[in-house]
Design an enzyme around this catalytic site. Structure first.
Site, PDB file in Angstrom:
ATOM      1  CG  ASP A   1      -1.506  10.540 -12.800  1.00 16.00           C
ATOM      2  OD1 ASP A   1      -0.784   9.568 -13.079  1.00 16.00           O
ATOM      3  OD2 ASP A   1      -2.544  10.816 -13.406  1.00 16.00           O
TER       4      ASP A   1
ATOM      5  CG  ASN B   1       5.834   9.420 -11.275  1.00 16.10           C
ATOM      6  OD1 ASN B   1       5.692  10.613 -11.075  1.00 16.10           O
ATOM      7  ND2 ASN B   1       5.851   8.528 -10.295  1.00 16.10           N
ATOM      8  NE  ARG B   2       2.531   4.892 -16.771  1.00 13.53           N
ATOM      9  CZ  ARG B   2       1.525   4.058 -16.946  1.00 13.53           C
ATOM     10  NH1 ARG B   2       1.761   2.785 -17.172  1.00 13.53           N
ATOM     11  NH2 ARG B   2       0.275   4.472 -16.887  1.00 13.53           N
TER      12      ARG B   2
ATOM     13  CG  HIS C   1       7.879   5.162 -11.495  1.00 16.89           C
ATOM     14  ND1 HIS C   1       6.634   5.738 -11.346  1.00 16.89           N
ATOM     15  CD2 HIS C   1       7.717   4.157 -12.396  1.00 16.89           C
ATOM     16  CE1 HIS C   1       5.757   5.103 -12.116  1.00 16.89           C
ATOM     17  NE2 HIS C   1       6.381   4.141 -12.769  1.00 16.89           N
TER      18      HIS C   1
ATOM     19  CG  ASN D   1      -0.832   1.713  -9.869  1.00 16.16           C
ATOM     20  OD1 ASN D   1      -0.683   2.528  -8.972  1.00 16.16           O
ATOM     21  ND2 ASN D   1      -1.288   2.079 -11.059  1.00 16.16           N
ATOM     22  CG  PHE D   2      -1.001  -5.381  -7.722  1.00 11.14           C
ATOM     23  CD1 PHE D   2       0.287  -5.835  -7.430  1.00 11.14           C
ATOM     24  CD2 PHE D   2      -1.781  -4.883  -6.683  1.00 11.14           C
ATOM     25  CE1 PHE D   2       0.783  -5.803  -6.132  1.00 11.14           C
ATOM     26  CE2 PHE D   2      -1.289  -4.843  -5.382  1.00 11.14           C
ATOM     27  CZ  PHE D   2      -0.008  -5.304  -5.104  1.00 11.14           C
TER      28      PHE D   2
ATOM     29  NE  ARG E   1       0.756   1.816 -13.757  1.00 10.02           N
ATOM     30  CZ  ARG E   1       1.064   3.098 -13.703  1.00 10.02           C
ATOM     31  NH1 ARG E   1       2.314   3.475 -13.596  1.00 10.02           N
ATOM     32  NH2 ARG E   1       0.114   4.013 -13.753  1.00 10.02           N
TER      33      ARG E   1
ATOM     34  NE  ARG F   1      -5.081  12.091 -11.142  1.00 12.22           N
ATOM     35  CZ  ARG F   1      -5.602  10.923 -11.512  1.00 12.22           C
ATOM     36  NH1 ARG F   1      -6.604  10.421 -10.847  1.00 12.22           N
ATOM     37  NH2 ARG F   1      -5.105  10.270 -12.530  1.00 12.22           N
TER      38      ARG F   1
ATOM     39  CG  LEU G   1     -12.108  12.281  -7.204  1.00  6.47           C
ATOM     40  CD1 LEU G   1     -13.283  12.227  -6.251  1.00  6.47           C
ATOM     41  CD2 LEU G   1     -11.033  13.217  -6.647  1.00  6.47           C
ATOM     42  CB  SER G   2      -7.714   7.452  -9.686  1.00 11.50           C
ATOM     43  OG  SER G   2      -7.565   8.008 -10.954  1.00 11.50           O
TER      44      SER G   2
HETATM   45  C1  LIG Z   1       5.881   7.000  -1.483  1.00 14.49           C
HETATM   46  C2  LIG Z   1       7.089   6.848  -2.322  1.00 14.49           C
HETATM   47  C3  LIG Z   1       8.414   7.096  -1.713  1.00 14.49           C
HETATM   48  C4  LIG Z   1       6.934   6.487  -3.629  1.00 14.49           C
HETATM   49  C5  LIG Z   1       8.034   6.367  -4.606  1.00 14.49           C
HETATM   50  C6  LIG Z   1       7.623   5.862  -5.937  1.00 14.49           C
HETATM   51  C7  LIG Z   1       6.518   6.630  -6.609  1.00 14.49           C
HETATM   52  C8  LIG Z   1       6.708   8.065  -6.900  1.00 14.49           C
HETATM   53  C9  LIG Z   1       5.394   5.931  -6.910  1.00 14.49           C
HETATM   54  C10 LIG Z   1       4.234   6.439  -7.653  1.00 14.49           C
HETATM   55  C11 LIG Z   1       3.876   5.433  -8.726  1.00 14.49           C
HETATM   56  C12 LIG Z   1       2.770   5.810  -9.630  1.00 14.49           C
HETATM   57  C13 LIG Z   1       1.809   4.727  -9.938  1.00 14.49           C
HETATM   58  C14 LIG Z   1       2.660   7.060 -10.159  1.00 14.49           C
HETATM   59  C15 LIG Z   1       1.614   7.513 -11.068  1.00 14.49           C
HETATM   60  O1  LIG Z   1       2.160   8.047 -12.276  1.00 14.49           O
HETATM   61  P1  LIG Z   1       2.048   7.200 -13.614  1.00 14.49           P
HETATM   62  O2  LIG Z   1       3.096   6.147 -13.599  1.00 14.49           O
HETATM   63  O3  LIG Z   1       0.644   6.677 -13.735  1.00 14.49           O
HETATM   64  O4  LIG Z   1       2.368   8.238 -14.750  1.00 14.49           O
HETATM   65  P2  LIG Z   1       1.499   8.601 -16.035  1.00 14.49           P
HETATM   66  O5  LIG Z   1       0.206   9.184 -15.527  1.00 14.49           O
HETATM   67  O6  LIG Z   1       2.337   9.612 -16.763  1.00 14.49           O
HETATM   68  O7  LIG Z   1       1.285   7.350 -16.820  1.00 14.49           O
END
Ligand SMILES: CC(C)=CCC/C(C)=C/CC/C(C)=C/COP(=O)(O)OP(=O)(O)O
Length: 264
Positions: A2, A4-5, A19, A50-51, A53, A174, A181-182
């Site tokens: 968690d 990435n964004r 990502h 996540n679908f 999004r 996490r 725990l989502s």
């Molecule tokens: C297994 C593999 C090779 C995967 C590659 C792609 C990858 C890292 C996918 C994870 C996507 C995801 C929903 C992340 C959650 O962070 P978020 O987008 O919810 O970020 P945020 O909490 O900051 O909004």
């Protein structure tokens, strides 16, 4: 995985770069886990939620999944030595057929690998996994393949997307500061599973954070890193722990992440 964004937003980068950085972090974390002797790793790559999004973000994640897993499966020399079997654990009926075909090809190419397992929870929620298992069990009972009296914990586990392959969870991590725990690993966490909530965003979670998390867990389990070169863990007595570590365990639960993030 968690954060990435938020990582992308903080760095002023397009969302897809978050990502991409997350996928790179995964390779580093896996490398560290396997080096330290962890046999099975599951990553929550995509929840059923996540679908919801935007489609272009979903496409980015699917494309990263395919390219990174293909790399881990067959191309990267480090991973070749680890002999990793990649397994999709999730509701395949929700995945577009072309994406599923590519992922199943990658899975197939690692089917003979056996030293480590990388389970990809995709698309996954624990509640969906539990309902799926219940439904499989009912079908088997209806077909007289299973007697009602023989249903136990093992039967439920065998009918999960994991097909009974996963051990119980030792450590669930996490990242990104959220303490929920989502809908992940609700069944697989046992009474002695350790849950580690880290404030570090996933793309910043690298070797040091992984090592520290495993070190803390192994310390609690009275295991110790015996040899930093080979990263061998050895079981030691409480007496030995007290001799080597004068500070109380409590002080170990506050790692100096912030000061180390820059060099990790
Ligand atoms: C297994 C593999 C090779 C995967 C590659 C792609 C990858 C890292 C996918 C994870 C996507 C995801 C929903 C992340 C959650 O962070 P978020 O987008 O919810 O970020 P945020 O909490 O900051 O909004």
């Amino acid at each position: 995985m968690d954060g990435n964004r938020r990582y992308a937003k903080n760095a002023g980068l397009p969302l897809k770069e978050g990502h991409r950085a997350g996928a790179e972090s995964l390779a580093k974390v896996l490398n560290c886990c396997f080096k330290l002797g962890v046999k099975d790793v599951t990553v929550y790559a995509f929840s059923i939620e996540n679908f919801n999004r935007p489609q272009n973000e979903i496409d980015t994640i699917f494309s990263l999944l395919k390219s990174r897993l293909a790399y881990i499966a067959n191309e990267d020399t480090d991973f070749r030595d680890y002999d990793v079997a990649i397994k999709i654990v999730g509701n395949r009926s929700l995945v577009p057929t072309d994406v599923l075909a590519d992922l199943e090809k990658i899975e197939e190419s690692t089917v003979s690998h056996g030293s480590h397992n990388l389970f990809i929870a995709f698309p996954y929620t624990s509640r969906d996994d539990i309902v799926h298992s219940m439904s499989e069990i009912v079908q088997k009972v209806k077909r007289n393949e299973l007697g009602v009296d023989s249903i136990d914990e093992h039967t439920v586990e065998e009918n999960f997307y994991y097909r009974g392959e996963a051990e119980k969870v030792d450590i669930l991590v996490r990242t990104s500061g959220h303490t929920r725990l989502s809908d992940y690993m609700l069944w697989q966490c046992h009474q002695d599973s350790v849950i580690e909530f880290s404030n570090t965003l996933w793309p910043n979670f690298k070797f040091y954070h992984t090592w520290w998390t495993i070190f803390k867990w192994s310390y609690y389990k009275t295991l110790i890193l015996e040899d930093a070169e080979t990263m061998q863990l050895k079981k030691i007595s409480d007496e030995e722990i007290n001799k080597r570590y004068k500070e109380p365990i409590k002080s170990l639960s506050h790692p100096p992440f912030a000061s180390v993030t820059k060099v990790a």
